[in-house]
Design an enzyme around this catalytic site. Structure first.
Site, PDB file in Angstrom:
ATOM      1  N   GLY A  29       0.882  -1.165   0.000  1.00 42.87           N
ATOM      2  CA  GLY A  29       0.000   0.000   0.000  1.00 42.87           C
ATOM      3  C   GLY A  29       0.913   1.205   0.000  1.00 42.87           C
ATOM      4  O   GLY A  29       1.645   1.438   0.968  1.00 42.87           O
TER       5      GLY A  29
ATOM      6  N   ARG B 268      -8.837  -6.165  -4.408  1.00 37.83           N
ATOM      7  CA  ARG B 268      -9.084  -5.023  -3.528  1.00 37.83           C
ATOM      8  C   ARG B 268     -10.440  -4.371  -3.801  1.00 37.83           C
ATOM      9  O   ARG B 268     -10.762  -3.356  -3.211  1.00 37.83           O
ATOM     10  CB  ARG B 268      -7.965  -3.993  -3.719  1.00 37.83           C
ATOM     11  CG  ARG B 268      -8.041  -3.302  -5.045  1.00 37.83           C
ATOM     12  CD  ARG B 268      -6.812  -2.537  -5.456  1.00 37.83           C
ATOM     13  NE  ARG B 268      -6.225  -1.678  -4.459  1.00 37.83           N
ATOM     14  CZ  ARG B 268      -5.103  -0.971  -4.686  1.00 37.83           C
ATOM     15  NH1 ARG B 268      -4.499  -1.042  -5.862  1.00 37.83           N
ATOM     16  NH2 ARG B 268      -4.600  -0.211  -3.749  1.00 37.83           N
TER      17      ARG B 268
ATOM     18  N   LYS C  15      11.393  10.306 -10.290  1.00 37.13           N
ATOM     19  CA  LYS C  15      12.086   9.058  -9.935  1.00 37.13           C
ATOM     20  C   LYS C  15      12.314   8.262 -11.211  1.00 37.13           C
ATOM     21  O   LYS C  15      11.365   7.920 -11.908  1.00 37.13           O
ATOM     22  CB  LYS C  15      11.227   8.287  -8.933  1.00 37.13           C
ATOM     23  CG  LYS C  15      11.031   9.079  -7.629  1.00 37.13           C
ATOM     24  CD  LYS C  15      10.032   8.443  -6.705  1.00 37.13           C
ATOM     25  CE  LYS C  15       8.619   8.671  -7.182  1.00 37.13           C
ATOM     26  NZ  LYS C  15       7.614   8.213  -6.203  1.00 37.13           N
TER      27      LYS C  15
ATOM     28  N   GLY D 250      14.221   5.329 -11.583  1.00 36.78           N
ATOM     29  CA  GLY D 250      14.675   3.946 -11.441  1.00 36.78           C
ATOM     30  C   GLY D 250      16.176   3.834 -11.574  1.00 36.78           C
ATOM     31  O   GLY D 250      16.931   4.537 -10.888  1.00 36.78           O
TER      32      GLY D 250
ATOM     33  N   GLY E  68      18.494   6.980 -11.717  1.00 38.73           N
ATOM     34  CA  GLY E  68      18.624   7.952 -10.622  1.00 38.73           C
ATOM     35  C   GLY E  68      17.381   8.809 -10.460  1.00 38.73           C
ATOM     36  O   GLY E  68      16.264   8.337 -10.648  1.00 38.73           O
TER      37      GLY E  68
ATOM     38  N   GLY F  96       7.933  -0.701  -3.962  1.00 37.53           N
ATOM     39  CA  GLY F  96       7.965   0.225  -2.825  1.00 37.53           C
ATOM     40  C   GLY F  96       9.122   1.212  -2.835  1.00 37.53           C
ATOM     41  O   GLY F  96       9.161   2.112  -1.981  1.00 37.53           O
TER      42      GLY F  96
ATOM     43  N   GLY G  39       9.804   3.657  -4.850  1.00 38.90           N
ATOM     44  CA  GLY G  39       9.326   5.025  -5.094  1.00 38.90           C
ATOM     45  C   GLY G  39       8.676   5.607  -3.842  1.00 38.90           C
ATOM     46  O   GLY G  39       8.841   6.795  -3.528  1.00 38.90           O
ATOM     47  N   ASP G  40       7.938   4.783  -3.115  1.00 43.98           N
ATOM     48  CA  ASP G  40       7.276   5.262  -1.890  1.00 43.98           C
ATOM     49  C   ASP G  40       8.333   5.619  -0.838  1.00 43.98           C
ATOM     50  O   ASP G  40       8.201   6.605  -0.110  1.00 43.98           O
ATOM     51  CB  ASP G  40       6.345   4.184  -1.312  1.00 43.98           C
ATOM     52  CG  ASP G  40       5.400   3.619  -2.359  1.00 43.98           C
ATOM     53  OD1 ASP G  40       5.050   4.375  -3.293  1.00 43.98           O
ATOM     54  OD2 ASP G  40       5.039   2.438  -2.272  1.00 43.98           O
TER      55      ASP G  40
HETATM   56  O1  KDG Z   1       4.503   1.343  -4.741  1.00 45.45           O
HETATM   57  C1  KDG Z   1       4.312   0.023  -4.255  1.00 45.45           C
HETATM   58  C2  KDG Z   1       2.853  -0.195  -4.198  1.00 45.45           C
HETATM   59  O2  KDG Z   1       2.343  -0.089  -5.501  1.00 45.45           O
HETATM   60  C3  KDG Z   1       2.478  -1.531  -3.640  1.00 45.45           C
HETATM   61  O3  KDG Z   1       2.809  -1.596  -2.260  1.00 45.45           O
HETATM   62  C4  KDG Z   1       1.040  -1.881  -3.860  1.00 45.45           C
HETATM   63  O4  KDG Z   1      -0.052   0.084  -3.073  1.00 45.45           O
HETATM   64  C5  KDG Z   1       0.090  -0.726  -3.946  1.00 45.45           C
HETATM   65  C6  KDG Z   1      -0.688  -0.545  -5.164  1.00 45.45           C
HETATM   66  O5  KDG Z   1      -1.840  -0.139  -5.040  1.00 45.45           O
HETATM   67  O6  KDG Z   1      -0.146  -0.781  -6.247  1.00 45.45           O
END
Ligand code: KDG
Length: 308
Positions: free
Chosen positions: A35, A106, A225, A227, A230, A254, A256-257
């Site tokens: 998430g 989901r 971002k 990847g 850089g 994750g 990027g988050d």
């Molecule tokens: O950035 C990583 C997220 O994409 C992953 O944790 C799952 O939140 C997510 C999604 O909705 O894609």
């Protein structure tokens, strides 16, 4: 008291395929957490900010697992609503070579039931940064309205708005995603697009032009971002490229988050924007070195070790 950073969105339980190929060929999964907005908060928290989550969570076992994670990470859960009878969303990560893809379960999740009534206005007004994402806006019409309200509340209280477009075309149609993301970018202070997001949002593939285009909507900071290329930091004063770190990539989920959370944590402790970008670039790189979205998110000493 409100923590420094408040985020709103959908937490998911993660099932990471152990092996390459389509899901039908997979026999075992590593269970983790995901998430994007939850990943963001964990990064911000591990890297020094206080953090609180606003979301709806099922009253099921998977909800319990996520709640345990946030308590362990010392994330404020006072505004996590456990919804009776609702389910927590899940996703599967499958892999082919370096590419991965997500399969979601989901639909009608607890998080998608988020509404404007769930937006804790006083709580958001007391934060220093409010963060949300395109994924949060894509999961349902009522969640989209909730993000609009939360951003309105944040802006009225001079809380900085951080936004990751995180466009997932599995969740919504491209034109609508673009339209809503651009409107949100116009209300944000920090914008953290990936190159994939930029391909939907802008008319160019050139990172400097991407950033310049997005800056015209009004944010003060755009960090693109890229990847394994850089990152690029852009403000009205110009753009600067940050080289990638030579790390052994295991799983980019994750990263990027974690970049976003690291950037905001560094900003809140008073680092210059360039130092924030450098720090975030390193935190994002380290997040690719292990499985899943959350386990490899580094703490501050790991990031500083890579930077030195
Ligand atoms: O950035 C990583 C997220 O994409 C992953 O944790 C799952 O939140 C997510 C999604 O909705 O894609």
């Amino acid at each position: 008291m409100t923590p420094d950073v408040v985020s709103m969105g959908e937490p998911l339980l993660e099932f990471n395929a152990q092996g390459a190929g389509p899901l039908r060929a997979i026999r075992s999964y590593e269970v983790g957490w995901g998430g994007d907005t939850s990943n963001f908060l964990i990064a911000a928290r591990r890297l020094g900010a206080s953090a609180g989550y606003v979301c709806r969570l099922g009253d099921d076992e998977f909800g319990e697992i996520l709640l345990d994670l946030w308590l362990r990470e010392r994330i404020d859960v006072r505004h996590v609503i456990r919804e009776q009878g609702a389910q927590t969303g899940i996703y599967f990560i499958s892999r082919r070579g370096a590419d991965h893809s997500f399969t979601y379960y989901r639909k009608d999740s607890a998080a998608s039931h988020l509404t404007v009534e769930d937006v804790p206005e006083a709580y958001i007004s007391g934060a220093r940064v409010f963060h949300t994402s395109g994924i949060t806006q894509a999961i349902s019409e009522t969640a989209l309205q909730a993000t609009e309200r939360a951003i309105e509340v944040a802006r009225a209280a001079q809380v900085l708005v951080s936004y990751d477009p995180n466009i997932r075309l599995k969740l919504w149609e491209e034109e609508r995603a673009r339209d809503i993301a651009l409107k949100t970018i116009a209300q944000a202070d920090f914008v953290f697009p990936s190159l994939e997001d930029a391909a939907v949002l802008t008319s160019t593939e050139d990172p400097e032009r991407i950033a310049a285009e997005l800056l015209t909507y009004g944010p003060s900071v755009v960090a693109v971002k890229m990847g394994d290329r850089g990152a690029l930091l852009a403000t009205a004063d110009g753009a600067r490229h940050f080289n990638p770190f030579p790390v052994e990539v295991v799983d980019t989920t994750g990263a990027g988050d974690a970049f976003d959370g690291a950037f905001i944590a560094a900003y809140l402790r008073g680092d210059s924007l360039e130092d924030c970008a450098r720090f975030a670039n390193a935190a994002g790189a380290l997040t690719t070195t292990g499985w899943g979205a959350v386990n490899p998110i580094p703490n501050r000493s790991d990031v500083e070790a890579l930077l030195s």
